[in-house]
Design a protein around this motif. Structure first.
Motif, PDB file in Angstrom:
ATOM      1  N   ASP A   1       0.830  -1.212   0.000  1.00 10.70           N
ATOM      2  CA  ASP A   1       0.000   0.000   0.000  1.00 10.70           C
ATOM      3  C   ASP A   1       0.862   1.260   0.000  1.00 10.70           C
ATOM      4  O   ASP A   1       0.520   2.269  -0.635  1.00 10.70           O
ATOM      5  CB  ASP A   1      -0.924   0.005   1.228  1.00 10.70           C
ATOM      6  CG  ASP A   1      -1.999  -1.068   1.147  1.00 10.70           C
ATOM      7  OD1 ASP A   1      -2.272  -1.553   0.027  1.00 10.70           O
ATOM      8  OD2 ASP A   1      -2.559  -1.422   2.217  1.00 10.70           O
TER       9      ASP A   1
ATOM     10  N   ARG B   1       2.152   1.919  -3.520  1.00 13.16           N
ATOM     11  CA  ARG B   1       1.079   2.456  -4.368  1.00 13.16           C
ATOM     12  C   ARG B   1       0.751   3.904  -3.984  1.00 13.16           C
ATOM     13  O   ARG B   1       0.468   4.731  -4.859  1.00 13.16           O
ATOM     14  CB  ARG B   1      -0.174   1.594  -4.246  1.00 13.16           C
ATOM     15  CG  ARG B   1      -0.009   0.170  -4.752  1.00 13.16           C
ATOM     16  CD  ARG B   1      -1.332  -0.600  -4.663  1.00 13.16           C
ATOM     17  NE  ARG B   1      -1.134  -2.019  -4.921  1.00 13.16           N
ATOM     18  CZ  ARG B   1      -1.068  -2.554  -6.136  1.00 13.16           C
ATOM     19  NH1 ARG B   1      -1.168  -1.781  -7.201  1.00 13.16           N
ATOM     20  NH2 ARG B   1      -0.903  -3.866  -6.286  1.00 13.16           N
ATOM     21  N   GLU B   2       0.785   4.195  -2.697  1.00  8.24           N
ATOM     22  CA  GLU B   2       0.461   5.541  -2.228  1.00  8.24           C
ATOM     23  C   GLU B   2       1.523   6.549  -2.661  1.00  8.24           C
ATOM     24  O   GLU B   2       1.195   7.678  -3.055  1.00  8.24           O
ATOM     25  CB  GLU B   2       0.333   5.541  -0.701  1.00  8.24           C
ATOM     26  CG  GLU B   2       0.030   6.901  -0.079  1.00  8.24           C
ATOM     27  CD  GLU B   2      -1.334   7.454  -0.476  1.00  8.24           C
ATOM     28  OE1 GLU B   2      -1.491   8.693  -0.425  1.00  8.24           O
ATOM     29  OE2 GLU B   2      -2.212   6.654  -0.854  1.00  8.24           O
ATOM     30  N   TYR B   3       2.797   6.146  -2.609  1.00  4.60           N
ATOM     31  CA  TYR B   3       3.877   7.076  -2.972  1.00  4.60           C
ATOM     32  C   TYR B   3       3.879   7.350  -4.470  1.00  4.60           C
ATOM     33  O   TYR B   3       4.099   8.482  -4.906  1.00  4.60           O
ATOM     34  CB  TYR B   3       5.230   6.506  -2.542  1.00  4.60           C
ATOM     35  CG  TYR B   3       6.366   7.495  -2.703  1.00  4.60           C
ATOM     36  CD1 TYR B   3       6.640   8.413  -1.691  1.00  4.60           C
ATOM     37  CD2 TYR B   3       7.132   7.520  -3.860  1.00  4.60           C
ATOM     38  CE1 TYR B   3       7.664   9.340  -1.831  1.00  4.60           C
ATOM     39  CE2 TYR B   3       8.162   8.439  -4.014  1.00  4.60           C
ATOM     40  CZ  TYR B   3       8.423   9.345  -3.003  1.00  4.60           C
ATOM     41  OH  TYR B   3       9.433  10.270  -3.156  1.00  4.60           O
TER      42      TYR B   3
ATOM     43  N   LYS C   1       1.408   7.437  -6.865  1.00  8.46           N
ATOM     44  CA  LYS C   1      -0.024   7.444  -7.144  1.00  8.46           C
ATOM     45  C   LYS C   1      -0.339   7.453  -8.639  1.00  8.46           C
ATOM     46  O   LYS C   1      -1.397   6.976  -9.057  1.00  8.46           O
ATOM     47  CB  LYS C   1      -0.676   8.660  -6.486  1.00  8.46           C
ATOM     48  CG  LYS C   1      -0.694   8.616  -4.967  1.00  8.46           C
ATOM     49  CD  LYS C   1      -1.391   9.834  -4.412  1.00  8.46           C
ATOM     50  CE  LYS C   1      -1.436   9.800  -2.883  1.00  8.46           C
ATOM     51  NZ  LYS C   1      -2.097  10.995  -2.319  1.00  8.46           N
ATOM     52  N   ASP C   2       0.537   8.003  -9.436  1.00 13.99           N
ATOM     53  CA  ASP C   2       0.256   8.164 -10.861  1.00 13.99           C
ATOM     54  C   ASP C   2       0.561   6.913 -11.676  1.00 13.99           C
ATOM     55  O   ASP C   2       0.379   6.902 -12.892  1.00 13.99           O
ATOM     56  CB  ASP C   2       1.056   9.345 -11.429  1.00 13.99           C
ATOM     57  CG  ASP C   2       0.642  10.663 -10.807  1.00 13.99           C
ATOM     58  OD1 ASP C   2      -0.528  10.765 -10.386  1.00 13.99           O
ATOM     59  OD2 ASP C   2       1.479  11.584 -10.732  1.00 13.99           O
ATOM     60  N   GLU C   3       1.065   5.873 -11.017  1.00 14.73           N
ATOM     61  CA  GLU C   3       1.429   4.638 -11.727  1.00 14.73           C
ATOM     62  C   GLU C   3       0.495   3.498 -11.333  1.00 14.73           C
ATOM     63  O   GLU C   3      -0.106   3.494 -10.265  1.00 14.73           O
ATOM     64  CB  GLU C   3       2.875   4.239 -11.388  1.00 14.73           C
ATOM     65  CG  GLU C   3       3.918   5.330 -11.611  1.00 14.73           C
ATOM     66  CD  GLU C   3       4.206   5.574 -13.072  1.00 14.73           C
ATOM     67  OE1 GLU C   3       3.653   4.841 -13.920  1.00 14.73           O
ATOM     68  OE2 GLU C   3       4.982   6.499 -13.374  1.00 14.73           O
TER      69      GLU C   3
ATOM     70  N   TRP D   1       0.424  -0.516 -10.513  1.00 14.86           N
ATOM     71  CA  TRP D   1       1.417  -1.466 -10.025  1.00 14.86           C
ATOM     72  C   TRP D   1       0.862  -2.886  -9.942  1.00 14.86           C
ATOM     73  O   TRP D   1      -0.295  -3.102  -9.604  1.00 14.86           O
ATOM     74  CB  TRP D   1       1.894  -1.058  -8.627  1.00 14.86           C
ATOM     75  CG  TRP D   1       2.690   0.212  -8.626  1.00 14.86           C
ATOM     76  CD1 TRP D   1       2.199   1.486  -8.541  1.00 14.86           C
ATOM     77  CD2 TRP D   1       4.110   0.335  -8.723  1.00 14.86           C
ATOM     78  NE1 TRP D   1       3.230   2.384  -8.579  1.00 14.86           N
ATOM     79  CE2 TRP D   1       4.417   1.710  -8.693  1.00 14.86           C
ATOM     80  CE3 TRP D   1       5.158  -0.582  -8.825  1.00 14.86           C
ATOM     81  CZ2 TRP D   1       5.710   2.188  -8.759  1.00 14.86           C
ATOM     82  CZ3 TRP D   1       6.456  -0.099  -8.900  1.00 14.86           C
ATOM     83  CH2 TRP D   1       6.723   1.267  -8.866  1.00 14.86           C
TER      84      TRP D   1
END
Length: 302
Positions: free
Chosen positions: A265, A268-270, A272-274, A276
């Motif tokens: 998580d 994914r949070e860091y 955000k624009d990608e 995964w």
């Protein structure tokens, strides 16, 4: 119909319209720059059509035969487009040198100037739209399509400039010189698309900065004693990460699994624009050296 597919249809319609107009004017005027631009527009139309089919296929989910889906079709099309653009550049170069050698003149300059100015406006609007779609969707196909029309816009601008200079100076060899300049730019631009597409097809790792940040996120959790087998790759629409996390043997499976979810998580949070795809393997001890030895032994014949 999604934004990417709509973009390829719009691009195809614009390209075929401009190609027809440019061909008519290029044949009437004898300008190699105008004809080269017409050929570029015609091929752009064909490629945009193929891009639509590729996007339709790549958007399909995974199957029994293709467990990871069809996203690499975008990279295949990007590679194909890069090769086609390179071929266009070589052809333009050849025709331009031939025109200078034969000292051919350009006729009906007024018509050529009007058409190329009109083509510039249409192409500029299309480039702005495709850039917007490429940034929003991160599609390699749309990015390659955008490059096509950026080159087409440059071709239109240089061709227009060449025709204006010829009209004032009567130096018709300038048409060929501008054609050579366009061809060189086209070839070098295509090499960038070929390189990027090839890297994706060969499973190139994600950016070093992203890898280092992932390592930091893992190391921030004190329950994780160490990690190994951190591997990454990227496709046009997805970034893939796999890693083995090492915990104390006494930790519960539930707790280790929760920590793995927290790390996933956080990644994914860091970023955000990608998008995964993260696979985390839980180890009670560091087995990296053991696996390495097994791999080394397996390379020797029995």
């Amino acid at each position: 119909m999604n934004l990417q597919k709509s973009a390829t249809i719009i691009a195809s319609v614009c390209a075929i319209f401009l190609a027809i107009v440019k061909f008519a004017v290029g044949l009437a005027s004898g300008s190699v720059a105008v004809l080269s631009s017409a050929i570029d527009s015609l091929l752009d139309c064909v490629i945009s059509g193929l891009n639509y089919l590729a996007l339709k296929k790549s958007s399909q989910g995974s199957s029994k035969e293709y467990n990871f889906g069809f996203s690499k079709i975008e990279a295949l099309m990007g590679l194909f487009e890069g090769l086609v653009i390179s071929a266009i550049g070589v052809y333009i170069f050849y025709e331009s040198v031939l025109k200078i050698h034969n000292q051919e003149s350009v006729e009906k300059l007024d018509l050529g100037i009007f058409v190329m100015a009109f083509a510039m406006v249409v192409t500029l609007c299309l480039v702005i739209f495709l850039n917007y779609v490429a940034k929003k969707t991160k599609s390699l196909i749309i990015k390659a399509d955008s490059l096509h029309y950026k080159i087409d816009f440059l071709t239109n601008a240089l061709t227009l400039l060449a025709l204006i200079i010829i009209a004032f100076t009567n130096y018709h060899f300038i048409d060929g010189l501008f054609g050579i300049a366009i061809s060189l730019y086209t070839i070098f631009s295509a090499l960038k698309i070929i390189k990027e597409s090839s890297q994706i097809l060969l499973d190139v790792a994600i950016a070093k900065e992203q890898v280092e940040k992932i390592k930091e996120i893992i190391q921030e959790n004190k329950e994780v004693k160490s990690f190994h087998h951190l591997k990454t790759r990227k496709s046009p629409d997805m970034l893939y990460v796999s890693v083995h996390l090492v915990f104390e043997p006494t930790i519960s499976l539930l707790k280790a699994h929760e920590i793995g979810d927290e790390i996933e998580d956080a990644i994914r949070e860091y970023f955000k624009d990608e998008f995964w795809n993260i696979h985390i393997h839980l180890d009670p001890y560091d087995d990296s050296e053991e696996e390495r030895n097994k791999n080394e032994i397996s390379t020797y014949p029995a």
